[in-house]
Design a protein around this motif. Structure first.
Motif, mmCIF file in Angstrom:
data_model
loop_
_atom_site.group_PDB
_atom_site.id
_atom_site.type_symbol
_atom_site.label_atom_id
_atom_site.label_comp_id
_atom_site.label_asym_id
_atom_site.label_seq_id
_atom_site.Cartn_x
_atom_site.Cartn_y
_atom_site.Cartn_z
ATOM 1 N N PHE A 152 47.688 6.062 116.364
ATOM 2 C CA PHE A 152 46.771 6.747 116.801
ATOM 3 C C PHE A 152 45.899 5.824 117.395
ATOM 4 C CE2 PHE A 152 42.469 8.424 116.205
ATOM 5 C CZ PHE A 152 42.712 9.553 116.818
ATOM 6 N N LEU A 153 45.744 4.455 117.047
ATOM 7 C CA LEU A 153 44.723 3.585 117.636
ATOM 8 C C LEU A 153 45.278 3.123 118.968
ATOM 9 C CD1 LEU A 153 43.718 1.356 114.467
ATOM 10 C CD2 LEU A 153 42.193 3.126 115.934
ATOM 11 N N ILE A 154 46.517 2.845 119.066
ATOM 12 C CA ILE A 154 46.955 2.423 120.462
ATOM 13 C C ILE A 154 47.595 3.435 121.136
ATOM 14 C CG2 ILE A 154 47.703 0.053 119.337
ATOM 15 C CD1 ILE A 154 50.888 1.087 119.420
ATOM 16 N N GLY A 155 47.522 4.886 120.584
ATOM 17 C CA GLY A 155 47.968 5.639 121.641
ATOM 18 C C GLY A 155 49.409 6.174 121.606
ATOM 19 N N LYS A 156 49.747 7.204 121.307
ATOM 20 C CA LYS A 156 51.198 7.259 121.205
ATOM 21 C C LYS A 156 52.110 7.213 122.445
ATOM 22 C CE LYS A 156 54.112 11.006 118.736
ATOM 23 N NZ LYS A 156 54.020 12.136 118.064
ATOM 24 N N ARG A 157 53.178 6.589 122.206
ATOM 25 C CA ARG A 157 54.085 6.258 123.336
ATOM 26 C C ARG A 157 54.659 7.566 124.051
ATOM 27 N NH1 ARG A 157 56.194 2.152 120.180
ATOM 28 N NH2 ARG A 157 55.600 0.235 120.597
ATOM 29 N N LYS A 158 54.987 7.411 125.323
ATOM 30 C CA LYS A 158 55.482 8.798 125.816
ATOM 31 C C LYS A 158 56.901 8.444 125.664
ATOM 32 C CE LYS A 158 52.383 11.337 128.191
ATOM 33 N NZ LYS A 158 51.467 10.933 127.810
ATOM 34 N N VAL A 159 57.541 7.394 125.951
ATOM 35 C CA VAL A 159 59.161 6.707 125.739
ATOM 36 C C VAL A 159 59.129 5.685 124.673
ATOM 37 C CG1 VAL A 159 59.788 7.525 128.083
ATOM 38 C CG2 VAL A 159 58.867 5.283 127.608
ATOM 39 N N GLY A 160 60.327 5.469 124.329
ATOM 40 C CA GLY A 160 60.430 4.555 123.284
ATOM 41 C C GLY A 160 59.937 5.005 121.596
ATOM 42 N N PRO A 161 59.939 4.136 120.760
ATOM 43 C CA PRO A 161 59.957 4.256 119.513
ATOM 44 C C PRO A 161 58.600 5.076 119.032
ATOM 45 C CG PRO A 161 60.048 1.933 119.741
ATOM 46 C CD PRO A 161 60.326 2.545 121.038
ATOM 47 N N THR A 162 58.529 6.203 118.178
ATOM 48 C CA THR A 162 57.368 6.812 117.743
ATOM 49 C C THR A 162 57.748 7.083 116.251
ATOM 50 O OG1 THR A 162 58.205 8.881 117.824
ATOM 51 C CG2 THR A 162 57.029 8.054 119.691
ATOM 52 N N THR A 163 56.589 7.637 115.588
ATOM 53 C CA THR A 163 56.516 7.886 114.120
ATOM 54 C C THR A 163 57.264 9.352 114.010
ATOM 55 O OG1 THR A 163 54.542 8.885 114.083
ATOM 56 C CG2 THR A 163 54.483 6.770 113.595
ATOM 57 N N ASP A 164 57.489 10.109 115.041
ATOM 58 C CA ASP A 164 58.168 11.144 114.841
ATOM 59 C C ASP A 164 59.373 11.588 114.163
ATOM 60 O OD1 ASP A 164 56.278 12.345 116.375
ATOM 61 O OD2 ASP A 164 57.534 12.386 118.400
ATOM 62 N N LEU A 190 65.965 8.649 106.738
ATOM 63 C CA LEU A 190 64.982 7.998 106.507
ATOM 64 C C LEU A 190 65.110 6.526 107.347
ATOM 65 C CD1 LEU A 190 64.489 8.800 102.608
ATOM 66 C CD2 LEU A 190 62.962 9.256 104.524
ATOM 67 N N ALA A 191 66.279 6.123 107.119
ATOM 68 C CA ALA A 191 66.520 4.625 107.745
ATOM 69 C C ALA A 191 66.289 4.625 108.958
ATOM 70 C CB ALA A 191 67.862 4.169 107.042
ATOM 71 N N LEU A 192 66.700 5.729 109.671
ATOM 72 C CA LEU A 192 66.860 5.787 111.316
ATOM 73 C C LEU A 192 65.079 5.716 111.846
ATOM 74 C CD1 LEU A 192 69.996 7.633 112.071
ATOM 75 C CD2 LEU A 192 69.338 5.320 112.488
ATOM 76 N N GLY A 193 64.510 6.669 110.926
ATOM 77 C CA GLY A 193 63.067 6.720 111.286
ATOM 78 C C GLY A 193 62.513 5.552 110.813
ATOM 79 N N ALA A 194 62.696 4.990 109.748
ATOM 80 C CA ALA A 194 61.880 3.792 109.382
ATOM 81 C C ALA A 194 62.187 2.589 110.398
ATOM 82 C CB ALA A 194 62.355 3.168 108.041
ATOM 83 N N ALA A 195 63.269 2.505 110.926
ATOM 84 C CA ALA A 195 63.655 1.443 112.144
ATOM 85 C C ALA A 195 62.892 1.608 113.236
ATOM 86 C CB ALA A 195 65.258 1.662 112.375
ATOM 87 N N GLU A 196 62.435 2.868 113.428
ATOM 88 C CA GLU A 196 61.713 3.015 114.663
ATOM 89 C C GLU A 196 60.016 2.499 114.416
ATOM 90 O OE1 GLU A 196 61.396 6.429 117.292
ATOM 91 O OE2 GLU A 196 63.121 7.091 116.380
#
Ligand code: NAG
Ligand code: ZN
Length: 456
Positions: A405-417, A448-454
């Motif tokens: 939230f602080l740095i702004g969500k990326r349009k491409v690349g890893p996110t928390t989604d 979970l592991a794939l999400g965490a890796a991002e």
């Protein structure tokens, strides 16, 4: 001699025909079959309209499908309908066929719950189909109930994760349909924590929460005392500021005995065609009325709810809707009770309108036993590594989300989604609880592991 026997037999047959006791002859005499539209009796036009009627026992028929976000199969296998040798279940066809069936008759209604499945389906639909679904939602024919990503477990989950998974589903519903679900539908979790009264009532803002599982002795007593429905306060400190209307469903979350109409059901369909054998309209109406009146004695108002569905039902929605159409038509024609397509929201509004006092419930519904010596408590601690992994990543997710939230969500690349979605999937009552098959537990851990890796 043989000739004599034969003529005797013929005479016998003729006699049977004269008295009309042989079915084949009966049909012949009365000419009750009809081979040409021109001479056939008029087709019944089923009257499926209806709503609450004052002074009558109102049977709210709620069409639903309970779709586990992973259990014997993984969430994706359930959606697609693969690995049917494990369990016959395919959610994509449930949604396909329900939408078609709703379009056929504007009086039909259906509730849908698990957004993990609905969103998988929605993303595959054409703009044209999406417009049709939006119309059905707007008209109240399709209503989102609960509306979280899954139907979360209530024993081994952390409250932050329950809020997150509910919010995730509600966010999509708001964005796509501009709707906010009104009713909690925790029909299958294995016991219920008092915090739900606070979370779902005060925080989420639901008007009521319904569930199927409570201790068998508790339910037996509630039937006698007519306390199946109650005001549930989750906190002694917060009192009435943290309360919700709670309800134990009459029959877990399945229809009353004899009224299951899924494609492979053994229950008798309503046979009302006078040209065919085994007409059973009166018998079916009589047992409908009998079951409704019995249930009515155990509930406080003139409204009762029948949950018309079960696990992964409505893959062929037509088998349900066709039978429920007939039931509504013939039961209302009979007139002893009043039946109609409904939803939990309509039911709750009707119940509220009666303006009667509800009994109070202050604590939780744990531990849950469904019969003597059968306590569902092993799952509080089973699959401890999965439970720990979820807790650990829950903390990571909170941190990562704030940084994002602080740095702004990326349009491409890893996110928390993807971690957010994986966390939401695993809150399911056969997820973090540990009641799923091993290959499904592995699938949860992989997500979970794939999400965490991002986010790491
Ligand atoms: C599910 O189906 C896939 C593809 O047919 C197969 O590879 C896999 O082994 C099956 N999984 C289970 C748990 O049976
Ligand atoms: Zn379930």
């Amino acid at each position: 001699m043989a000739e004599g026997m034969c003529s005797l037999l013929l005479l016998h047959l003729l006699l049977l025909c004269v008295v009309g006791s042989c079915e084949l002859c009966h049909a012949w005499w009365t000419q009750n079959y009809c081979y040409d539209d021109e001479f056939c009796p008029a087709v019944v036009d089923y009257d499926t309209r209806g709503g609450p009627v004052a002074g009558k026992l109102n049977v709210h028929l709620v069409s639903h499908s309970h779709d586990d976000v992973g259990w014997l199969k993984t969430v994706d296998q359930y959606y697609v309908g693969s690995n049917n040798s494990i369990q016959v279940a395919a959610v994509q066809y449930i949604l396909d066929s329900v939408i078609l069936a709703l379009q056929e008759d504007p009086n039909r209604k259906f509730i849908y719950v698990e957004q993990a499945f609905f969103q998988r389906w929605w993303r595959e639909q054409s703009k044209h189909k999406q417009r049709i679904v939006k119309r059905l939602v707007k008209a109240g024919q399709l209503e989102f109930i609960n509306g979280g990503w899954c139907m979360h477990d209530e024993a081994s989950t952390h409250y932050i994760d329950m809020i997150d998974q509910t919010t995730l589903g509600h966010r999509y519903i708001k964005k796509q349909f501009n709707k906010v679900p009104r009713i909690g539908w925790q029909i299958d979790p294995f016991g219920h924590s008092a915090i739900q009264a606070y979370l779902l009532g005060a925080e989420v803002g639901f008007d009521a929460v319904f569930f199927g599982r409570a201790d068998y002795q508790d339910i037996a007593k509630r039937r006698i005392d007519r306390t199946m429905e109650f005001v549930w306060q989750g906190s002694r400190t917060l009192g009435s500021t943290a309360q919700i209307l709670g309800g134990v469903l009459n029959n877990l979350y399945v229809p009353p005995h004899g009224f299951e109409f899924d494609i492979a059901s053994a229950d008798p369909p309503i046979q009302d065609n006078p040209l065919l054998y085994d007409i059973n309209v009166q018998e079916r109406v009589d047992s409908f009325v009998k079951l409704a009146v019995e249930q009515g004695k155990e509930f406080r108002t003139n409204h009762i709810m029948w949950t018309m569905g079960s696990d992964f039902t409505y893959e062929n929605a037509n088998t349900w809707f066709k039978q429920i159409d007939k039931l509504i038509h013939y039961v209302n024609k009979d007139g002893r009770v009043n039946a109609f397509y409904s939803t939990p929201s309509i039911y709750v509004d009707a119940n509220h309108a009666e303006n009667i006092p509800w009994p109070l419930k202050l604590d939780d519904f744990f531990p849950y036993a469904d019969r003597p010596h059968c306590y569902w408590t092993g799952y509080f601690t089973s699959r401890p590594t999965l439970k720990r992994y979820v807790r650990q990543l829950s903390a990571y997710l909170q941190v990562a989300r704030q940084l994002e939230f602080l740095i702004g969500k990326r349009k491409v690349g890893p996110t928390t989604d993807s971690l957010e979605e994986a966390m939401a999937v695993v809150q399911h009552h056969d997820g973090i609880s540990g009641t799923e098959q091993q290959h499904v537990a592995d699938d949860y851990a992989k997500r979970l592991a794939l999400g965490a890796a991002e986010v790491l």
